[in-house]
Design an enzyme around this catalytic site. Structure first.
Site, PDB file in Angstrom:
ATOM      1  N   LYS A 101       0.455   4.396   7.022  1.00 49.03           N
ATOM      2  CA  LYS A 101      -0.232   5.344   5.795  1.00 49.03           C
ATOM      3  C   LYS A 101       0.291   6.882   5.938  1.00 49.03           C
ATOM      4  CE  LYS A 101      -2.933   1.896   4.067  1.00 49.03           C
ATOM      5  NZ  LYS A 101      -2.267   0.908   4.706  1.00 49.03           N
TER       6      LYS A 101
ATOM      7  N   SER B 180       0.749  -1.118  -0.217  1.00 49.64           N
ATOM      8  CA  SER B 180       0.072   0.099  -0.055  1.00 49.64           C
ATOM      9  C   SER B 180       0.932   1.185   0.080  1.00 49.64           C
ATOM     10  CB  SER B 180      -1.086   0.153   1.086  1.00 49.64           C
ATOM     11  OG  SER B 180      -0.211   0.183   2.357  1.00 49.64           O
TER      12      SER B 180
END
Lengths: 199, 199
Positions: free
Chosen positions: A154, A117
């Site tokens: 993230k 990701s």
DNA sequence: ACTCATACTGTAATTATATACAGTATACCA
DNA sequence: TGGTATACTGTATATAATTACAGTATGAGT
């Protein structure tokens, strides 16, 4: 490190500092002089206490024969995080390795990255990211967050009392929008570095 | 390291190994025993020679009072490489830093990456890649190559006596095809790891 | 009340260690 | 051919260092 008394901790830190800047451990006399003891036996007693508690080893009959016990040495690598357990719980520690060679911030632990990701900013599956857990969280940082016991890495896009937006650096993933009031949400730290082994 | 005699180098290595695995330097007697000297003065003489040549410092009157002189400590970071100079020439060394924490191969130096030609495998501008210069070069490896005094990092796609193909990991770059017979071409090493600081 | 751990002072003895001095032998350099 | 560096043996000694024993005093736990 916890079951040492304040004084014992001071002695232990003194020994460590001597080793790191002189290259060899202190004698009983050097310890006594530093702390102002009038008898070398005060140092001897402290060394025995440290030995008993497993922090050092003493080689009898050997000058400066003090070795640090290698418990908890190195920065822990955190692999899979068990639900409900604090990040640094011993069960999550995969192994321990030396400090990050160039990180400008302190590194509390390394986290092993799972998934793709974050590949657009060069964080790949199985990389180790260096995490500082005390740094101020701010917009744009790469953060380590825990959402309902799931740990994720993230980029922090928005951050207010009732709205947090976490963005993957990979167009295949959608933003994660969280209301910290509704779910169990925590910032575990900030990514301050990366290490990769290429074999 | 060069102006030491074979024997002196052995002594020096012995001292280093003692420090790293015991945590303190050896005594004259311990050196003598290890090398089979019948007099501690043999060790004393060697220590004096090492001191004279600047490899150690001796603290007089201090047991185990041997300190390593910190010349050339750490793995060098190579930034820009001057034309014609060997990779590890002192002029190319930006600074020196601790070893790579997890590299499974030895690291001879770190090379500071310039440009974005390898971003698809997560090597970004300004990253440090860990280089081993003695590993066998093979197809598929990420190699550090020098073409006419220009140093580059690419994936090795083909490799024969008169044809080498180097591929960037970024579609914006074309393959580099080289005939080692026509240009000055050298493999400088293999990439075995990566380090990034995120500030 | 009693024991144990902590945190020291004070003394002393054995042994570990550094280190000087006197040699021997070989090799290299000028 | 004499000087200097290397590489040791052999002896000796002052001192550095460990470490035991005997105390004193305080606080925590049982």
């Amino acid at each position: 490190m916890s079951n040492l008394t304040v004084r014992q901790k001071e002695i232990f830190e003194f020994i460590k500092s001597k080793i790191s800047d002189k290259g060899y451990p202190p004698t009983r006399m050097e310890i006594s002089n530093y702390f102002g003891f009038k008898s070398p036996n005060a140092a001897e007693d402290h060394l025995k206490a440290l030995k008993k508690k497993g922090f050092i080893e003493i080689l009898s009959g050997t000058s400066r024969g003090i070795s640090l016990s290698n418990v908890d040495e190195g920065i822990p690598i955190i692999g899979l995080v068990s639900a409900g357990s604090p990040m640094l719980a011993e069960e999550n520690v995969e192994k321990r390795i030396p400090p990050h060679p160039i990180s400008s911030h302190g590194v509390d632990y390394y986290l092993r990255v799972k998934g793709d990701s974050m590949i657009d900013i060069g964080i790949f599956d199985n990389d180790l990211i260096a995490v500082n857990k005390d740094l101020n969280i701010k917009k744009g940082s790469i953060v380590i967050a825990r959402i309902d016991d799931e740990v994720t890495v993230k980029t922090l896009k928005e951050f207010s009392a009732n709205k947090v937006i976490l963005r993957a650096e990979n167009p295949n993933y959608k933003d994660i929008v969280v209301n910290p009031n509704n779910v169990h949400f925590d910032f575990e730290g900030t990514c301050v570095g990366l290490i990769r082994n290429i074999s």
